[in-house]
Design a protein around this motif. Structure first.
Motif, short mmCIF file in Angstrom:
data_model
loop_
_atom_site.label_atom_id
_atom_site.label_comp_id
_atom_site.label_asym_id
_atom_site.label_seq_id
_atom_site.Cartn_x
_atom_site.Cartn_y
_atom_site.Cartn_z
N GLY A 1 0.79 -1.27 0.01
CA GLY A 1 -0.04 0.15 0.04
C GLY A 1 1.01 1.16 -0.12
O GLY A 1 0.52 2.29 0.52
N LEU A 2 2.10 1.41 -0.67
CA LEU A 2 3.16 2.52 -0.68
C LEU A 2 3.33 2.64 -2.11
O LEU A 2 2.26 2.24 -3.32
CB LEU A 2 4.34 1.90 0.05
CG LEU A 2 4.14 1.87 1.61
CD1 LEU A 2 5.37 1.22 2.15
CD2 LEU A 2 3.44 2.92 2.33
N THR A 3 4.14 3.09 -2.36
CA THR A 3 4.49 3.81 -3.90
C THR A 3 5.97 3.25 -4.38
O THR A 3 6.72 3.01 -3.39
CB THR A 3 4.66 5.21 -4.26
OG1 THR A 3 5.51 5.84 -3.65
CG2 THR A 3 2.97 5.78 -3.69
N THR A 4 6.18 3.17 -5.55
CA THR A 4 7.34 3.07 -6.08
C THR A 4 8.51 4.05 -5.98
O THR A 4 9.83 4.01 -6.38
CB THR A 4 7.56 2.48 -7.60
OG1 THR A 4 6.87 3.68 -8.26
CG2 THR A 4 6.56 1.44 -7.69
N HIS A 5 8.17 5.15 -5.23
CA HIS A 5 9.03 6.30 -4.86
C HIS A 5 9.63 6.07 -3.52
O HIS A 5 10.37 6.74 -2.93
CB HIS A 5 8.35 7.72 -4.97
CG HIS A 5 7.84 7.90 -6.37
ND1 HIS A 5 8.70 8.23 -7.31
CD2 HIS A 5 6.55 8.10 -7.00
CE1 HIS A 5 8.14 8.57 -8.56
NE2 HIS A 5 6.81 8.36 -8.27
N CYS A 6 9.19 4.89 -2.79
CA CYS A 6 9.53 4.91 -1.37
C CYS A 6 10.80 3.85 -1.38
O CYS A 6 11.01 3.00 -2.07
CB CYS A 6 8.45 3.92 -0.69
SG CYS A 6 8.95 3.46 1.12
N THR A 7 12.13 4.51 -0.92
CA THR A 7 13.11 3.84 -0.88
C THR A 7 13.31 2.90 0.17
O THR A 7 13.02 3.16 1.51
CB THR A 7 14.32 4.81 -0.76
OG1 THR A 7 14.44 5.73 -1.90
CG2 THR A 7 15.90 4.12 -0.69
N VAL A 8 13.99 1.68 0.00
CA VAL A 8 14.37 0.65 0.94
C VAL A 8 15.61 0.69 1.40
O VAL A 8 16.49 0.84 0.64
CB VAL A 8 14.04 -0.66 0.59
CG1 VAL A 8 14.21 -1.77 1.60
CG2 VAL A 8 12.43 -0.73 -0.07
N ALA A 9 16.09 0.76 2.70
CA ALA A 9 17.25 0.74 3.39
C ALA A 9 17.49 -0.50 3.76
O ALA A 9 16.89 -1.39 4.21
CB ALA A 9 17.47 1.77 4.51
N THR A 10 19.05 -0.41 3.77
CA THR A 10 19.48 -1.93 4.23
C THR A 10 19.25 -2.15 5.62
O THR A 10 19.56 -1.13 6.33
CB THR A 10 21.08 -1.90 4.05
OG1 THR A 10 21.34 -1.68 2.77
CG2 THR A 10 21.75 -3.19 4.59
N GLY A 11 18.68 -3.24 6.29
CA GLY A 11 18.03 -3.36 7.32
C GLY A 11 19.20 -4.18 8.32
O GLY A 11 20.30 -4.05 8.04
N LEU A 12 18.71 -4.72 9.28
CA LEU A 12 19.59 -5.19 10.36
C LEU A 12 18.80 -6.14 11.36
O LEU A 12 17.65 -6.46 11.24
CB LEU A 12 20.10 -4.08 11.37
CG LEU A 12 19.23 -3.32 12.32
CD1 LEU A 12 19.89 -2.54 13.19
CD2 LEU A 12 18.25 -2.57 11.60
N ILE A 13 19.39 -6.93 12.06
CA ILE A 13 18.92 -7.78 13.12
C ILE A 13 18.36 -7.15 14.10
O ILE A 13 18.48 -6.18 14.39
CB ILE A 13 20.12 -8.71 13.90
CG1 ILE A 13 21.02 -9.65 12.54
CG2 ILE A 13 19.73 -9.68 14.72
CD1 ILE A 13 20.07 -10.31 12.24
N ASP A 14 16.99 -7.73 14.89
CA ASP A 14 16.07 -7.11 15.33
C ASP A 14 16.92 -6.47 16.75
O ASP A 14 16.31 -5.16 17.15
CB ASP A 14 14.77 -7.86 15.66
CG ASP A 14 15.40 -9.37 16.26
OD1 ASP A 14 16.32 -9.73 16.33
OD2 ASP A 14 14.26 -9.94 16.63
#
Length: 527
Positions: free
Chosen positions: A241-254
């Motif tokens: 429910g978002l858009t293709t303009h949303c950038t995904v950042a490199t994540g991490l362990i919880d």
């Protein structure tokens, strides 16, 4: 610009949680969706990665809709997750990790201990990678699980083409990129991020995984926490429910997201950062410390270079069960029932009444070693078992309350044991920062300070793990320059609780008994 909000997603053991934040760290909305777990055996635990993705989409959509903002308002997203292992074939389709081949169960849960023998085999190599894993390989790490897959499910191994740590699977599902997190690979895959060639080919050959790079689709280079991966794919944007303009950042362990959430304000002040210990306490408990130089310790995971803040080494101690032990005691007692929030609340209220009446004598002859799922730190013994000394024939509700209280004391004593090992090893920590489910248990929040003798700081935010991941998203989206800047801008207010030093003699005596019980358990195991 109207894309100044960030979405953080935290995938835990039983649910996916999503939080929508502004760039000052305020949580605008939060939502949660359950995920399935299959327990075909006491040591086996499995997820379905497609079910996890579905839970993520439900939580993200619900959080945004609750906040009442348009999809275009969310400019960046980041994931944190448990160190569960997702197995896919070369086309990206799920491969079952179930011993009987049950379809869909393609993910080995972090707490799965099926690979005990393989973990012991890794330890027996004596390879230098173990210097950065506490010198003992845990079955909760990925290499033993990968060895188990190759040994016990060779047909599935032969089909594998993509194997992910869960946080990297989520990024792949969201962006289509095979980018991998430096945090996840350094902390869980024995990738030495401080060396020029992080993958140690001789170690992989020693443990029979010389084909791992091809089977898992692993890249040679990894991405720092917060580095931008890319935009959402059209399919992922539709799902979320978002858009293709949303950038995904490199994540991490919880757990490390929780460490960022509670210690982010100190990222630019190393002298202050090194005196503080992040404690992320829920199903299990993780204690995270940072240093400017590597300080390896037996029984501690790490030190890992840049698994959290840039330029810092991270080390982790912890307990494999904390909250899960309390659930187990309630569930297994004749009058316990379902260990839900209502039951825990009823037990805790009665304990407070009994403490007011009996004081320090409440359950005083009940002594517990809380290692019901092994000892992660500082003994690094996945074969360790829990011990309860001082049981009577009391099967009443008050009897359960006494047992529960002393289990809480034992959990806090275990934390003191880890903390003492860190201090003895050169970590000058003197303040605990607590987040996770245990902040809602008044017994544990009291005990963590009183038993360790440390000031306890609790962030005034509904979810510091989500906040840490929101900081990561803000960096990946270019809204804050780095994690230090994000930490300062988004850090929450804090509440300080000082230890009750009048109780120190009682808990010192309990700690002496705790150490004696460990020695006696070892003696019994040797007979």
């Amino acid at each position: 610009m109207n894309d100044r909000l960030v979405m953080a997603v935290d995938v835990g053991t039983g649910s996916a949680r999503a939080g929508l934040f502004d760039l000052g760290g305020s949580l605008l909305a939060r939502a949660e969706a359950p995920i399935l777990m299959n327990r075909p055996d006491a040591d086996h635990a499995e997820h379905q990665s497609e079910d996890i993705w579905k839970a993520v989409t439900l939580a993200v959509r619900a959080a945004r809709e609750t906040a009442g903002v348009a999809p275009e308002a969310v400019g960046a997203l980041a994931f944190d997750a448990t160190c569960s292992l997702v197995v896919r074939d070369g086309e990206g389709a799920p491969l079952s990790v179930n011993r009987e081949g049950a379809p869909g169960w393609d993910t080995i849960v972090w707490l799965d201990h099926r690979a005990m023998a393989e973990a012991d085999a890794c330890t027996a190599t004596g390879h230098r990678v173990l210097d950065f894993s506490g010198r003992v390989m845990s079955p909760e790490m990925e290499m033993p699980k990968l060895m188990w897959l190759k040994r016990h499910l060779p047909a599935q191994w032969a089909k594998a083409g993509l194997i992910f740590d869960l946080v990297d699977f989520l990024s792949w599902r969201a962006t289509g990129s095979n980018s991998r997190s430096r945090c996840a690979l350094t902390a869980k895959w024995n990738y030495l991020s401080h060396t020029e060639n992080g993958w140690q080919a001789d170690f992989l050959a020693m443990i029979g995984l010389d084909d791992l790079m091809a089977r898992a689709g692993l890249p040679r280079e990894v991405q720092a926490v917060g580095a931008p991966i890319g935009p959402l794919t059209a399919a992922a944007a539709e799902d979320l429910g978002l858009t293709t303009h949303c950038t995904v950042a490199t994540g991490l362990i919880d757990a490390y997201a929780g460490a960022l959430g509670v210690l982010g304000r100190y990222a630019a002040e190393p002298a202050k950062l090194e005196r503080r210990l992040a404690m992320i306490a829920g199903t299990s408990s993780c204690l995270v410390a940072f240093s400017q130089t590597p300080k390896p310790l037996f029984g501690m995971w790490g030190p890992y270079y840049e698994a959290g803040f840039p330029g810092c080494w991270l080390i982790e101690g912890g307990q494999s069960v904390g909250g899960a032990l309390l659930d187990h005691l309630v569930r297994s007692h004749s009058v316990g029932g379902v260990p839900d929030a209502e039951t825990h609340g009823r037990v805790i209220r009665r304990i407070q009444e009994l403490r007011a009446r009996e004081g320090a004598s409440l359950g005083a002859r009940l002594n517990i070693l809380p290692d019901f799922h092994g000892n992660r730190s500082p003994l690094a013994d996945p074969h360790a078992l829990g011990v309860i000394s001082g049981l009577s024939l009391d099967s009443s509700f008050d009897g359960l309350c006494r047992l529960y209280w002393r289990a809480c004391v034992a959990i806090a004593l275990g934390i003191r044991h880890v903390l003492q090992a860190m201090i003895d090893g050169g970590y000058e920590v003197d303040t605990l920062h607590l987040t996770g489910g245990h902040v809602r248990n008044p017994l544990l929040t009291e005990l963590y300070g009183d038993v360790t003798g440390c000031p306890l700081i609790i962030p005034e935010t509904p979810d510091a793990v989500l906040l840490g991941t929101a900081m990561v998203a803000a960096v990946g989206g270019g809204f804050h320059a780095d994690l230090g800047a994000a930490g300062l801008a988004m850090a929450p207010p804090e509440r300080l609780r000082l230890p009750n030093l009048a109780l120190k003699p009682d808990y010192d005596r309990d700690f002496g008994k705790f150490l004696a019980m460990q020695r006696h358990r070892a003696e019994l195991d040797r007979l």
